[in-house]
Write a protein that holds these residues in place. Structure first.
Motif, mmCIF file in Angstrom:
data_model
loop_
_atom_site.group_PDB
_atom_site.id
_atom_site.type_symbol
_atom_site.label_atom_id
_atom_site.label_comp_id
_atom_site.label_asym_id
_atom_site.label_seq_id
_atom_site.Cartn_x
_atom_site.Cartn_y
_atom_site.Cartn_z
ATOM 1 N N ALA A 206 0.833 -1.203 0.000
ATOM 2 C CA ALA A 206 0.000 0.000 0.000
ATOM 3 C C ALA A 206 0.863 1.247 0.000
ATOM 4 C CB ALA A 206 -0.919 -0.007 1.217
ATOM 5 N N LYS A 207 1.930 1.165 0.785
ATOM 6 C CA LYS A 207 2.828 2.308 0.826
ATOM 7 C C LYS A 207 3.387 2.571 -0.567
ATOM 8 C CE LYS A 207 4.776 3.280 5.239
ATOM 9 N NZ LYS A 207 5.412 2.470 6.280
ATOM 10 N N ALA A 208 3.748 1.484 -1.237
ATOM 11 C CA ALA A 208 4.309 1.598 -2.571
ATOM 12 C C ALA A 208 3.337 2.314 -3.519
ATOM 13 C CB ALA A 208 4.646 0.215 -3.124
ATOM 14 N N THR A 209 2.058 2.018 -3.362
ATOM 15 C CA THR A 209 1.068 2.667 -4.241
ATOM 16 C C THR A 209 0.575 3.983 -3.652
ATOM 17 O OG1 THR A 209 -0.748 1.500 -3.192
ATOM 18 C CG2 THR A 209 0.256 0.442 -5.097
ATOM 19 N N PHE A 210 1.216 4.416 -2.613
ATOM 20 C CA PHE A 210 0.895 5.700 -1.970
ATOM 21 C C PHE A 210 -0.548 5.788 -1.473
ATOM 22 C CE2 PHE A 210 4.383 6.461 -4.841
ATOM 23 C CZ PHE A 210 5.306 7.016 -3.983
ATOM 24 N N PHE A 214 -5.377 3.696 3.224
ATOM 25 C CA PHE A 214 -5.424 2.262 3.421
ATOM 26 C C PHE A 214 -4.337 1.832 4.403
ATOM 27 C CE2 PHE A 214 -5.137 -2.177 1.437
ATOM 28 C CZ PHE A 214 -6.131 -2.639 2.267
ATOM 29 N N THR A 215 -3.165 2.380 4.230
ATOM 30 C CA THR A 215 -2.090 2.092 5.162
ATOM 31 C C THR A 215 -2.541 2.384 6.589
ATOM 32 O OG1 THR A 215 -0.599 2.929 3.471
ATOM 33 C CG2 THR A 215 0.358 2.447 5.630
ATOM 34 N N LYS A 216 -3.175 3.512 6.733
ATOM 35 C CA LYS A 216 -3.642 3.886 8.071
ATOM 36 C C LYS A 216 -4.614 2.864 8.631
ATOM 37 C CE LYS A 216 -3.034 8.812 7.937
ATOM 38 N NZ LYS A 216 -3.654 10.014 7.377
ATOM 39 N N THR A 217 -5.552 2.490 7.787
ATOM 40 C CA THR A 217 -6.535 1.516 8.249
ATOM 41 C C THR A 217 -5.851 0.222 8.677
ATOM 42 O OG1 THR A 217 -7.827 2.395 6.423
ATOM 43 C CG2 THR A 217 -8.808 0.632 7.700
ATOM 44 N N LEU A 218 -4.914 -0.190 7.852
ATOM 45 C CA LEU A 218 -4.178 -1.405 8.189
ATOM 46 C C LEU A 218 -3.471 -1.245 9.526
ATOM 47 C CD1 LEU A 218 -2.707 -2.362 4.715
ATOM 48 C CD2 LEU A 218 -4.313 -3.697 6.081
ATOM 49 N N ASN A 219 -2.950 -0.089 9.711
ATOM 50 C CA ASN A 219 -2.252 0.201 10.947
ATOM 51 C C ASN A 219 -3.155 0.027 12.155
ATOM 52 O OD1 ASN A 219 -0.121 1.156 12.525
ATOM 53 N ND2 ASN A 219 0.512 2.463 10.808
ATOM 54 N N ILE A 220 -4.342 0.550 11.999
ATOM 55 C CA ILE A 220 -5.297 0.417 13.092
ATOM 56 C C ILE A 220 -5.605 -1.049 13.366
ATOM 57 C CG2 ILE A 220 -7.655 0.933 13.810
ATOM 58 C CD1 ILE A 220 -7.479 3.431 11.984
ATOM 59 N N ALA A 221 -5.861 -1.774 12.286
ATOM 60 C CA ALA A 221 -6.155 -3.199 12.423
ATOM 61 C C ALA A 221 -5.013 -3.902 13.151
ATOM 62 C CB ALA A 221 -6.363 -3.821 11.053
#
Lengths: 347, 347
Positions: A206-210, A214-221
């Motif tokens: 996700a980071k790669a695709t900027f 989504f990255t944030k959401t993943l982080n929360i999860a």
DNA sequence: TTTAGCACTCAAGCCAACGGAGTGCTAACC
DNA sequence: GGTTAGCACTCCGTTGGCTTGAGTGCTAAA
């Protein structure tokens, strides 16, 4: 250590089972009688002296009978642990106790510890299923306040865990909703043990695709998952049964014991060591555990599972002097019953 | 009942506070001394005899000093209950104890009962917030198995409850999703106490429009809500503190007490009676409650709330003989702190 | 190797004696 | 008339000696 001949073995058994029944030290005369009177008490005394030398028996004081040492008890238990079947009537009763349980897994577990405590007349314990052994079902994000997100994690077996994440910045419910579907899709049917790795991998992509959100959401999860996996829990029922044993009529001991029960983390550690996949009933004497406060109790436990995966441990905690031969089959049967119930219900 | 003159009052106080400190019956000589030596023990004896006649004091046996009766104790407590402020240092400590709490309300409550038990050196109890006093936030339906639905209910304050409903017929996740939004919309911001009525009303309307599936969904919500409202819970910490009181060094009493603690429903009932909106600290002597097993303890409690709504009760359970004047301000301050924390966090 | 016998040990229960804390009552005191 | 000193009495808890009984270890005989 010298081997025990048949007679030694018999005397040891007689002393221990006598002690388990009465709680009093057993003397040579008593053994001689139970032996069928074939040997005199004097002979028994000699044997008992030998057993004492071997470290299997001990005397509370001169002029008292013998009681087993921990080592002696261990030896005895190993010899009786090949278990008998529980009789039909008891089985019925235990099955019956499960009948009116609601579908919620918590009820099931609490009921189980109740069953154990009632049937064994000791404290019944059930270790909460290892979350990492279960399979992902659903995750839900709910925005509680502008900066607080509640994450709810549900496993296929019906375990629910929730935690609240303080999030540095304001995030909208819409954003959360938008991505929660993706996360759900991503983790679908994944064993919870593997979820973490998957999230981390995905975060990189996700980071790669900027895709920052989504990255944030993943982080929360990810954060929520961590809290969840760290959580362990345990149900204890019937602690007061322990108070009925004469060995705990001493207030000091009693207090020590109850204090050990109050700090559940130690109990959890103890039960954790008893988690062995596919295992039958297991007995851990307090002195063998690392928990000093539980020195004077013994744990009869078995692992419950769903299918092949060991989920958790259940068992009975009681004084060292328990009716093991009665309790072992109960623990065994209860573990099987619980495993069956878990297998049946959720597919 | 005759009024007490000043001296009677003073003697009563002296006896009771002496008894609360030492646990032993207090004799006339002791009182005379603490009185400043202005009156002789003989005079005190006369007064004490009067107080005994009035039913405020009693003698465990002839030739022992006096201890208060329940009525005497009640009188004394009523007179000291106008509370002093807790000193600054203690306040700091209590505030500090909350610092590392996670956002989850469960943590907050458990922490609170821990705080109470530690600072008061007795058992700390916190009654779970009344669900009906909170405000609806979100409901979620998850199809666990073809015929089992897990319903998750979340309140604005962050309470989460879940239950599993066995549903007679197969229902798809899609159907559930379809309607859950509607239900969420329907119940938005409604106090949970009113949710039931709203659902019932809506069910009628839905029936009228022949929207069968929606009716079903409502039905599920309704069932889940019922289980949730019936649920009550309580956190108890530091039970073992009670074991330190000499009055419970008797194993029999001890057992009786712990058994009462084990069946939480009785405790819940007791705490429920102490729920009074806007109230300050309250003291219930065991003999005044309806729970026979709790005769020998006393509950110092206060109500915690969010804004104007009383949520639940927290307090301390200890022997009748406690250091009330020390504990009352702690309970008071803790209740305020918790209320503040609840108010701050979720808006 | 087993057994009978005996002297010895020790915990636990019982009982009588004692000390201490506290009371109630009476008679003197202010 | 309220207050106080004095005294006899009560009752609990502790102490210490005594007894009892269960059980042992050792020795010598079978």
């Amino acid at each position: 250590m010298n081997e025990l001949n048949e007679r030694d073995q018999k005397v040891l058994d007689a002393v221990i089972s006598g002690y388990l029944k009465s709680g009093d030290p057993v003397g040579s005369r008593t053994v001689s009688k139970n032996y069928g009177g074939k040997v005199s008490s004097a002979t028994i005394r000699n044997v008992m002296a030998d057993l004492e030398e071997m470290g299997l028996l001990q005397q509370p004081h001169t002029s008292a009978g013998r009681i087993p040492t921990d080592r002696g008890l261990r030896l005895y238990l190993d010899s009786i642990i090949q278990l008998e079947q529980l009789d039909q009537k008891q089985r019925q009763l235990i099955r019956g106790a499960y009948e009116q349980t609601s579908g919620a897994i918590e009820d099931l577990l609490r009921r189980t510890s109740k069953v154990l405590s009632v049937f064994c007349r000791q404290a019944g314990v059930v270790l909460w299923p290892k979350f990492e052994a279960t399979v992902f079902k659903h995750i839900e994000f709910i925005r509680l306040t502008p900066r607080q997100i509640m994450v709810i994690l549900i496993s296929k077996s019906g375990l629910v865990e929730h935690s609240v994440i303080d999030w540095g910045e304001v995030i909208s419910q819409e954003t959360l909703d938008k991505y929660s579907d993706q996360v759900n899709e991503l983790l679908k049917d994944l064993p919870l043990g593997e979820v973490k790795a998957r999230i981390l991998k995905q975060m990189k992509d996700a980071k790669a695709t900027f895709d920052q959100l989504f990255t944030k959401t993943l982080n929360i999860a990810q954060q929520a998952l961590q809290t969840t996996l760290d959580n362990s829990n345990i149900y204890i029922e019937g602690q007061t049964n322990l108070l009925n044993s004469p060995e705990f009529s001493d207030v000091g001991r009693m207090r020590k014991l109850l204090q050990a029960f109050e700090d559940k983390s130690r109990l959890i550690r103890l039960l954790d060591t008893a988690l062995n996949p596919g295992g039958r009933v297991q007995i851990i004497l307090g002195s063998e555990s690392e928990v000093r406060e539980l020195e004077e109790v013994s744990l009869i436990s078995s692992t419950y599972s769903r299918g092949e995966t060991a989920l958790g441990v259940l068992g009975v905690i009681g004084p060292l002097r328990m009716d093991y031969s009665r309790i072992i089959p109960i623990v065994d049967f209860t573990a099987r019953s619980l495993s069956n119930l878990l297998a049946e219900e959720r597919n």
